[in-house]
Scaffold this motif. Structure first.
Motif, PDB file in Angstrom:
ATOM      1  N   TYR A  87      31.457  54.637  51.062  1.00 49.67           N
ATOM      2  CA  TYR A  87      32.054  54.878  49.751  1.00 49.67           C
ATOM      3  C   TYR A  87      32.686  56.262  49.744  1.00 49.67           C
ATOM      4  CZ  TYR A  87      27.847  57.649  48.519  1.00 49.67           C
ATOM      5  OH  TYR A  87      26.840  58.580  48.492  1.00 49.67           O
ATOM      6  N   LEU A  88      33.586  56.476  48.812  1.00 45.47           N
ATOM      7  CA  LEU A  88      34.202  57.782  48.608  1.00 45.47           C
ATOM      8  C   LEU A  88      33.489  58.462  47.445  1.00 45.47           C
ATOM      9  CD1 LEU A  88      38.018  56.831  48.703  1.00 45.47           C
ATOM     10  CD2 LEU A  88      36.685  57.853  50.557  1.00 45.47           C
ATOM     11  N   PRO A  89      32.690  59.512  47.699  1.00 44.27           N
ATOM     12  CA  PRO A  89      32.053  60.213  46.591  1.00 44.27           C
ATOM     13  C   PRO A  89      33.068  61.083  45.851  1.00 44.27           C
ATOM     14  CG  PRO A  89      31.464  61.245  48.674  1.00 44.27           C
ATOM     15  CD  PRO A  89      32.296  60.046  49.009  1.00 44.27           C
ATOM     16  N   ASN A  90      32.887  61.224  44.537  1.00 47.15           N
ATOM     17  CA  ASN A  90      33.776  62.114  43.791  1.00 47.15           C
ATOM     18  C   ASN A  90      33.101  63.455  43.518  1.00 47.15           C
ATOM     19  OD1 ASN A  90      32.132  61.811  41.468  1.00 47.15           O
ATOM     20  ND2 ASN A  90      33.408  60.171  40.634  1.00 47.15           N
ATOM     21  N   ASP A  91      33.781  64.331  42.828  1.00 46.63           N
ATOM     22  CA  ASP A  91      33.279  65.693  42.618  1.00 46.63           C
ATOM     23  C   ASP A  91      32.098  65.756  41.665  1.00 46.63           C
ATOM     24  OD1 ASP A  91      35.237  66.893  44.271  1.00 46.63           O
ATOM     25  OD2 ASP A  91      36.706  66.768  42.646  1.00 46.63           O
ATOM     26  N   HIS A  92      31.841  64.671  40.927  1.00 44.97           N
ATOM     27  CA  HIS A  92      30.813  64.690  39.888  1.00 44.97           C
ATOM     28  C   HIS A  92      29.591  63.863  40.267  1.00 44.97           C
ATOM     29  CE1 HIS A  92      34.071  66.452  37.617  1.00 44.97           C
ATOM     30  NE2 HIS A  92      34.794  65.375  37.817  1.00 44.97           N
ATOM     31  N   GLY A  93      29.473  63.520  41.542  1.00 45.28           N
ATOM     32  CA  GLY A  93      28.336  62.735  41.987  1.00 45.28           C
ATOM     33  C   GLY A  93      28.488  61.251  41.741  1.00 45.28           C
ATOM     34  N   GLY A  94      29.710  60.800  41.456  1.00 44.85           N
ATOM     35  CA  GLY A  94      29.994  59.383  41.255  1.00 44.85           C
ATOM     36  C   GLY A  94      30.717  58.789  42.448  1.00 44.85           C
ATOM     37  N   ILE A  95      31.273  57.597  42.259  1.00 42.40           N
ATOM     38  CA  ILE A  95      31.883  56.842  43.352  1.00 42.40           C
ATOM     39  C   ILE A  95      33.336  56.521  43.022  1.00 42.40           C
ATOM     40  CG2 ILE A  95      31.746  54.711  44.707  1.00 42.40           C
ATOM     41  CD1 ILE A  95      28.736  54.611  43.994  1.00 42.40           C
ATOM     42  N   VAL A  96      34.247  56.990  43.851  1.00 40.76           N
ATOM     43  CA  VAL A  96      35.663  56.658  43.696  1.00 40.76           C
ATOM     44  C   VAL A  96      35.876  55.189  44.011  1.00 40.76           C
ATOM     45  CG1 VAL A  96      38.019  57.148  44.490  1.00 40.76           C
ATOM     46  CG2 VAL A  96      36.353  59.015  44.291  1.00 40.76           C
ATOM     47  N   THR A 248      28.683  56.416  38.503  1.00 43.33           N
ATOM     48  CA  THR A 248      27.426  55.970  39.123  1.00 43.33           C
ATOM     49  C   THR A 248      26.949  56.951  40.180  1.00 43.33           C
ATOM     50  OG1 THR A 248      28.103  53.660  38.840  1.00 43.33           O
ATOM     51  CG2 THR A 248      26.305  54.100  40.370  1.00 43.33           C
ATOM     52  N   ASN A 249      25.692  57.370  40.077  1.00 46.07           N
ATOM     53  CA  ASN A 249      25.087  58.124  41.169  1.00 46.07           C
ATOM     54  C   ASN A 249      24.771  57.138  42.291  1.00 46.07           C
ATOM     55  OD1 ASN A 249      22.882  59.251  42.850  1.00 46.07           O
ATOM     56  ND2 ASN A 249      23.015  60.976  41.437  1.00 46.07           N
ATOM     57  N   PRO A 250      25.355  57.326  43.471  1.00 45.69           N
ATOM     58  CA  PRO A 250      25.167  56.334  44.537  1.00 45.69           C
ATOM     59  C   PRO A 250      23.725  56.161  44.981  1.00 45.69           C
ATOM     60  CG  PRO A 250      26.319  58.292  45.331  1.00 45.69           C
ATOM     61  CD  PRO A 250      26.275  58.396  43.861  1.00 45.69           C
ATOM     62  N   LEU A 251      22.898  57.200  44.827  1.00 45.23           N
ATOM     63  CA  LEU A 251      21.491  57.066  45.208  1.00 45.23           C
ATOM     64  C   LEU A 251      20.753  56.180  44.218  1.00 45.23           C
ATOM     65  CD1 LEU A 251      20.760  60.726  46.355  1.00 45.23           C
ATOM     66  CD2 LEU A 251      21.623  58.792  47.680  1.00 45.23           C
ATOM     67  N   GLU A 252      21.145  56.217  42.953  1.00 48.96           N
ATOM     68  CA  GLU A 252      20.558  55.313  41.965  1.00 48.96           C
ATOM     69  C   GLU A 252      21.033  53.882  42.202  1.00 48.96           C
ATOM     70  OE1 GLU A 252      21.233  56.880  38.028  1.00 48.96           O
ATOM     71  OE2 GLU A 252      19.643  58.377  38.273  1.00 48.96           O
ATOM     72  N   ALA A 253      22.211  53.741  42.830  1.00 48.60           N
ATOM     73  CA  ALA A 253      22.741  52.409  43.150  1.00 48.60           C
ATOM     74  C   ALA A 253      22.165  51.853  44.448  1.00 48.60           C
ATOM     75  CB  ALA A 253      24.257  52.472  43.253  1.00 48.60           C
ATOM     76  N   GLY A 254      21.264  52.607  45.085  1.00 49.82           N
ATOM     77  CA  GLY A 254      20.659  52.132  46.328  1.00 49.82           C
ATOM     78  C   GLY A 254      21.519  52.346  47.552  1.00 49.82           C
ATOM     79  N   LEU A 255      22.455  53.299  47.478  1.00 53.01           N
ATOM     80  CA  LEU A 255      23.369  53.540  48.594  1.00 53.01           C
ATOM     81  C   LEU A 255      22.967  54.758  49.428  1.00 53.01           C
ATOM     82  CD1 LEU A 255      26.804  52.755  46.882  1.00 53.01           C
ATOM     83  CD2 LEU A 255      25.354  51.254  48.262  1.00 53.01           C
ATOM     84  N   GLY A 256      21.697  55.129  49.336  1.00 54.44           N
ATOM     85  CA  GLY A 256      21.221  56.236  50.160  1.00 54.44           C
ATOM     86  C   GLY A 256      21.381  55.974  51.647  1.00 54.44           C
ATOM     87  N   TRP A 257      21.325  54.701  52.035  1.00 54.25           N
ATOM     88  CA  TRP A 257      21.429  54.342  53.465  1.00 54.25           C
ATOM     89  C   TRP A 257      22.810  54.609  54.049  1.00 54.25           C
ATOM     90  CZ3 TRP A 257      24.323  49.906  55.172  1.00 54.25           C
ATOM     91  CH2 TRP A 257      24.899  49.167  54.133  1.00 54.25           C
ATOM     92  N   VAL A 258      23.822  54.778  53.208  1.00 53.92           N
ATOM     93  CA  VAL A 258      25.156  55.131  53.700  1.00 53.92           C
ATOM     94  C   VAL A 258      25.576  56.503  53.170  1.00 53.92           C
ATOM     95  CG1 VAL A 258      25.968  52.791  54.101  1.00 53.92           C
ATOM     96  CG2 VAL A 258      26.264  53.815  51.838  1.00 53.92           C
ATOM     97  N   THR A 259      24.607  57.312  52.770  1.00 56.51           N
ATOM     98  CA  THR A 259      24.882  58.669  52.292  1.00 56.51           C
ATOM     99  C   THR A 259      24.323  59.638  53.324  1.00 56.51           C
ATOM    100  OG1 THR A 259      24.684  57.908  49.994  1.00 56.51           O
ATOM    101  CG2 THR A 259      24.594  60.281  50.376  1.00 56.51           C
ATOM    102  N   LYS A 260      25.178  60.116  54.220  1.00 58.54           N
ATOM    103  CA  LYS A 260      24.752  60.952  55.341  1.00 58.54           C
ATOM    104  C   LYS A 260      25.187  62.398  55.095  1.00 58.54           C
ATOM    105  CE  LYS A 260      23.548  57.090  57.435  1.00 58.54           C
ATOM    106  NZ  LYS A 260      22.147  56.654  57.524  1.00 58.54           N
TER     107      LYS A 260
END
Length: 363
Positions: A87-96, A248-260
């Motif tokens: 995913y593309l994270p944005n400046d505010h901790g959300g998802i582009v 959306t905070n990607p970690l709350e969405a369960g995307l920690g596994w692709v957040t490196k």
């Protein structure tokens, strides 16, 4: 403004598809019906026209360095012939946006959500560095998703490329019906299959005819976006604008596994916020739930505890065609995220009991 059409649009019309607007395109929503198409994919093979998806190419001597600092996952792990969810994270901790990236010998290809192509391209341009180049080739690419347990056998009749040599989240370039194609072992249904990528396709009818002739013995069926949605929901796959978005905070969405958050990604947008979330923990969590009694969850429905206190909102919901029960995704307060927890949704003023379950719904 007139809706865009994919190269297969005339075929959908001739087949009597129910068409509707999606992401600026006139797309088939269903043919025979969502449930019939859903089951055709699970039991045999179904074909989705997903040519509305975006295709963005990134190349240049610093393409890897550039992508490491705009994409959430570790791009350095990619080798030619492999694909990766990102995913593309944005400046505010959300998802582009979320997307699949493909690694070729001399470039990368990002396959993005149709509604976000312009937004993604502008975001990538905003963060561009010297030595990297970004090109939007979406209007040149068309894609057929051939999905189901008989998808591989169907496609194999039309190519000399050995599909058994393409593992999950990998791809090969080859020929299909004599035309250049990318065979990608990916999909959005959880039923197995391949996506076929054609660049500058001139004769969509010949491709369609050869594919459907090959799949005739497996009762191959054309499928619309309605069945694509129910299939992805049974697998618990997120849909952008429903389950994830710019807020959306990607970690709350369960995307920690692709957040490196590794070395070499120091300029990743929103990195500080993501680090703080990892350190402090999440407040809410995207979960899957099944209706215990009667009722169908729908986007926007209130989620409560069993005492009626609001704890979240439904983001996606449907009557599962294969499980024959109401299922949904939604964000709940973290204390209610564990499988087995009983919650409720509010359906037209009535409280309907549900149970949080481990994803996917369809095992």
């Amino acid at each position: 403004m007139a809706l865009k059409q994919t190269p297969f649009h005339d075929i959908h019309t001739k087949l009597g598809a129910k068409l509707g607007e999606f992401a600026g395109y006139d797309m088939p929503i269903q043919y025979e019906g969502i449930k019939a198409e859903h089951m055709a994919v699970l039991e045999g093979v179904g074909v989705f026209d997903v040519s509305h998806m975006g295709s963005i190419v990134v190349k240049g001597p610093k393409a890897l360095e550039y992508l490491q600092n705009v994409c959430s996952n570790d791009i350095s792990k990619l080798q030619p012939g492999k694909a990766q969810y990102n995913y593309l994270p944005n400046d505010h901790g959300g998802i582009v946006d979320d997307f699949i990236i493909y690694c070729f010998d001399d470039h990368y290809m990002l396959v993005a959500n149709a509604a976000n192509v312009e937004k993604d391209y502008n975001w990538l341009q905003k963060h561009l560095i010297d030595g990297a180049e970004v090109t939007d080739q979406s209007d040149r690419m068309c894609i057929l998703a051939v999905q189901g347990p008989k998808a591989k056998e169907t496609i194999q009749k039309c190519t000399d490329t050995d599909l058994d040599e393409i593992p999950y989240y990998a791809f090969k370039e080859g020929k299909f019906a004599g035309l250049d194609v990318i065979f990608s072992n990916t999909g959005y249904t959880g039923a197995g299959g391949f996506e076929l990528y054609f660049l500058d396709l001139q004769d969509p009818q010949s491709v369609w005819d050869e594919l459907f002739a090959a799949g005739k013995e497996y009762n191959i069926q054309p499928c619309g976006l309605g069945a694509r949605d129910t299939l992805r929901l049974e697998m618990g796959f997120c849909l952008y604008s429903n389950d994830i978005d710019d807020t959306t905070n990607p970690l709350e969405a369960g995307l920690g596994w692709v957040t490196k958050l590794i070395d070499g990604k120091e300029n990743l947008p929103g990195r500080k916020i993501l680090e703080e979330t990892k350190a402090n923990g999440i407040k809410n969590r995207l979960v899957g739930f099944e209706v215990v009694g009667r009722g169908i969850p729908r986007e926007g429905y209130k989620i409560t505890d069993l005492e009626g206190n609001e704890i979240g909102r439904v983001t996606s919901g449907t009557m599962s065609p294969s499980l024959m029960k109401g299922i949904g995704l939604g964000y709940v307060q973290k204390d209610f995220k564990d499988p087995g927890t009983r919650i409720a949704i509010e359906v037209r003023g009535k409280s309907v009991e549900c149970e949080v379950v481990k994803l996917p719904f369809r095992k």
